[in-house]
Design an enzyme around this catalytic site. Structure first.
Site, PDB file in Angstrom:
ATOM      1  N   ASN A   1       0.731  -1.301   0.062  1.00  0.00           N
ATOM      2  CA  ASN A   1       0.004  -0.125  -0.035  1.00  0.00           C
ATOM      3  C   ASN A   1       0.914   1.223  -0.131  1.00  0.00           C
ATOM      4  O   ASN A   1       1.843   1.179   0.551  1.00  0.00           O
ATOM      5  CB  ASN A   1      -0.843  -0.132   1.267  1.00  0.00           C
ATOM      6  CG  ASN A   1      -1.872   1.456   1.225  1.00  0.00           C
ATOM      7  OD1 ASN A   1      -2.442   1.566   0.478  1.00  0.00           O
ATOM      8  ND2 ASN A   1      -1.713   1.702   2.676  1.00  0.00           N
TER       9      ASN A   1
ATOM     10  N   HIS B   1       0.892   5.156   1.426  1.00  0.00           N
ATOM     11  CA  HIS B   1       0.235   5.995   2.562  1.00  0.00           C
ATOM     12  C   HIS B   1       0.842   7.262   2.482  1.00  0.00           C
ATOM     13  O   HIS B   1       2.102   7.088   2.696  1.00  0.00           O
ATOM     14  CB  HIS B   1       0.098   5.388   3.909  1.00  0.00           C
ATOM     15  CG  HIS B   1      -0.633   6.283   4.980  1.00  0.00           C
ATOM     16  ND1 HIS B   1      -2.044   6.375   4.618  1.00  0.00           N
ATOM     17  CD2 HIS B   1      -0.082   6.858   5.859  1.00  0.00           C
ATOM     18  CE1 HIS B   1      -2.392   7.015   5.729  1.00  0.00           C
ATOM     19  NE2 HIS B   1      -1.432   7.726   6.271  1.00  0.00           N
TER      20      HIS B   1
ATOM     21  N   SER C   1       5.012   6.780   2.186  1.00  0.00           N
ATOM     22  CA  SER C   1       5.390   5.510   2.456  1.00  0.00           C
ATOM     23  C   SER C   1       4.906   4.244   1.691  1.00  0.00           C
ATOM     24  O   SER C   1       3.714   4.456   1.585  1.00  0.00           O
ATOM     25  CB  SER C   1       5.272   5.244   3.810  1.00  0.00           C
ATOM     26  OG  SER C   1       5.652   6.148   4.794  1.00  0.00           O
TER      27      SER C   1
ATOM     28  N   ASP D   1      -2.365   0.873   8.093  1.00  0.00           N
ATOM     29  CA  ASP D   1      -1.155   1.621   7.820  1.00  0.00           C
ATOM     30  C   ASP D   1       0.066   0.950   8.708  1.00  0.00           C
ATOM     31  O   ASP D   1       0.585   1.970   9.021  1.00  0.00           O
ATOM     32  CB  ASP D   1      -1.543   3.114   7.989  1.00  0.00           C
ATOM     33  CG  ASP D   1      -2.560   3.372   6.954  1.00  0.00           C
ATOM     34  OD1 ASP D   1      -2.654   3.188   6.001  1.00  0.00           O
ATOM     35  OD2 ASP D   1      -3.143   4.545   7.288  1.00  0.00           O
TER      36      ASP D   1
HETATM   37  C1  GRF Z   1      -3.156   8.833  -2.635  1.00  0.00           C
HETATM   38  O1  GRF Z   1      -2.475  10.007  -1.850  1.00  0.00           O
HETATM   39  C2  GRF Z   1      -2.849   7.581  -1.665  1.00  0.00           C
HETATM   40  O2  GRF Z   1      -1.385   7.622  -1.070  1.00  0.00           O
HETATM   41  C3  GRF Z   1      -3.783   7.595  -0.783  1.00  0.00           C
HETATM   42  O3  GRF Z   1      -4.707   7.956  -1.272  1.00  0.00           O
HETATM   43  C4  GRF Z   1      -4.454   8.834  -2.549  1.00  0.00           C
HETATM   44  C5  GRF Z   1      -5.143   8.222  -3.686  1.00  0.00           C
HETATM   45  O4  GRF Z   1      -4.883   9.182  -4.768  1.00  0.00           O
HETATM   46  N1  GRF Z   1      -3.790   6.286  -0.168  1.00  0.00           N
HETATM   47  P1  GRF Z   1      -4.940   8.287  -6.436  1.00  0.00           P
HETATM   48  O5  GRF Z   1      -6.296   7.677  -6.504  1.00  0.00           O
HETATM   49  O6  GRF Z   1      -3.871   7.366  -6.328  1.00  0.00           O
HETATM   50  O7  GRF Z   1      -4.731   9.562  -7.273  1.00  0.00           O
END
Ligand code: GRF
Length: 195
Positions: free
Chosen positions: A109, A111, A138, A147
């Site tokens: 993932n 984050h 991260s 997370d």
């Molecule tokens: C990103 O900031 C990701 O890190 C977080 O949610 C957002 C998703 O944006 N988990 P996208 O859909 O990849 O444009």
């Protein structure tokens, strides 16, 4: 070289998904994106993936009698694509133990914080509220805690005077788009594995 087959889970915009798709277009990248699954039919990322000729699926949890059944069908869908690695890219659902255990060590993932700081929702606002001077993103293995899994890579961005959550998120997103393809490359090439 056999490329790892990657399924991406999204809920919305899909800009990180797009960064992974673009990275995987390079012939010597060790992974290929074979499917994108969204839990929201309206996720703009689905059309982007389809435009790249990638298989897409949309599964709404509300259409299933239980969360377990929804997650079983998610796993079946990913397995129908013969997926080796699952990437969460803005996927906004917390998944149950069976799903997490099934994909353990093969699921990552991104984050937008320097974990373990600012888990969960609104991490940019959390960083601003804490008076932090730096922020970042991260990529980590997905484990049972939200997370919380082991971090693979991080990138830092500065917090500048006058930043609000929106400007900080935009600066962080640029770093995310570089970081995620590199972390997936490392995992796919066998340079890292889950501890
Ligand atoms: C990103 O900031 C990701 O890190 C977080 O949610 C957002 C998703 O944006 N988990 P996208 O859909 O990849 O444009």
């Amino acid at each position: 070289m056999s490329r790892k087959r990657v399924g991406i889970l999204i809920s919305g915009r899909g800009s990180n998904m797009q960064a992974l798709i673009e990275a995987a277009r390079v012939p010597d990248y060790p992974a290929e994106i074979v499917g994108v699954l969204s839990n929201r039919a309206a996720a703009p990322g689905l059309a982007i993936a389809a435009g790249h000729g990638i298989a897409i699926a949309s599964l709404a949890q509300s259409k299933f009698p239980s969360r377990d059944m929804f997650e079983d069908v998610m796993t079946q869908t990913l397995e129908s694509w013969d997926v080796d690695i699952v990437c969460f890219a803005g996927f906004m659902r917390i998944l149950g133990d069976d799903f997490i255990d099934h994909w353990a060590g093969r699921m990552i993932n991104i984050h937008p914080s320097l974990l373990p700081l600012y888990k969960g929702l609104h991490p940019h606002q959390q960083a601003l509220d804490a008076g932090a001077t730096e922020h970042g993103c991260s990529v980590h293995f997905v484990t049972h805690g939200m997370d919380e899994g082991p971090v693979i890579l991080q990138a830092k961005v500065p917090i500048l005077p006058g930043d609000d959550a929106e400007t900080l998120a935009a600066r962080t997103l640029i770093a995310e788009h570089r970081l995620y393809p590199e972390a997936l490359r490392m995992l796919s090439a066998g340079e890292i594995s889950a501890p």
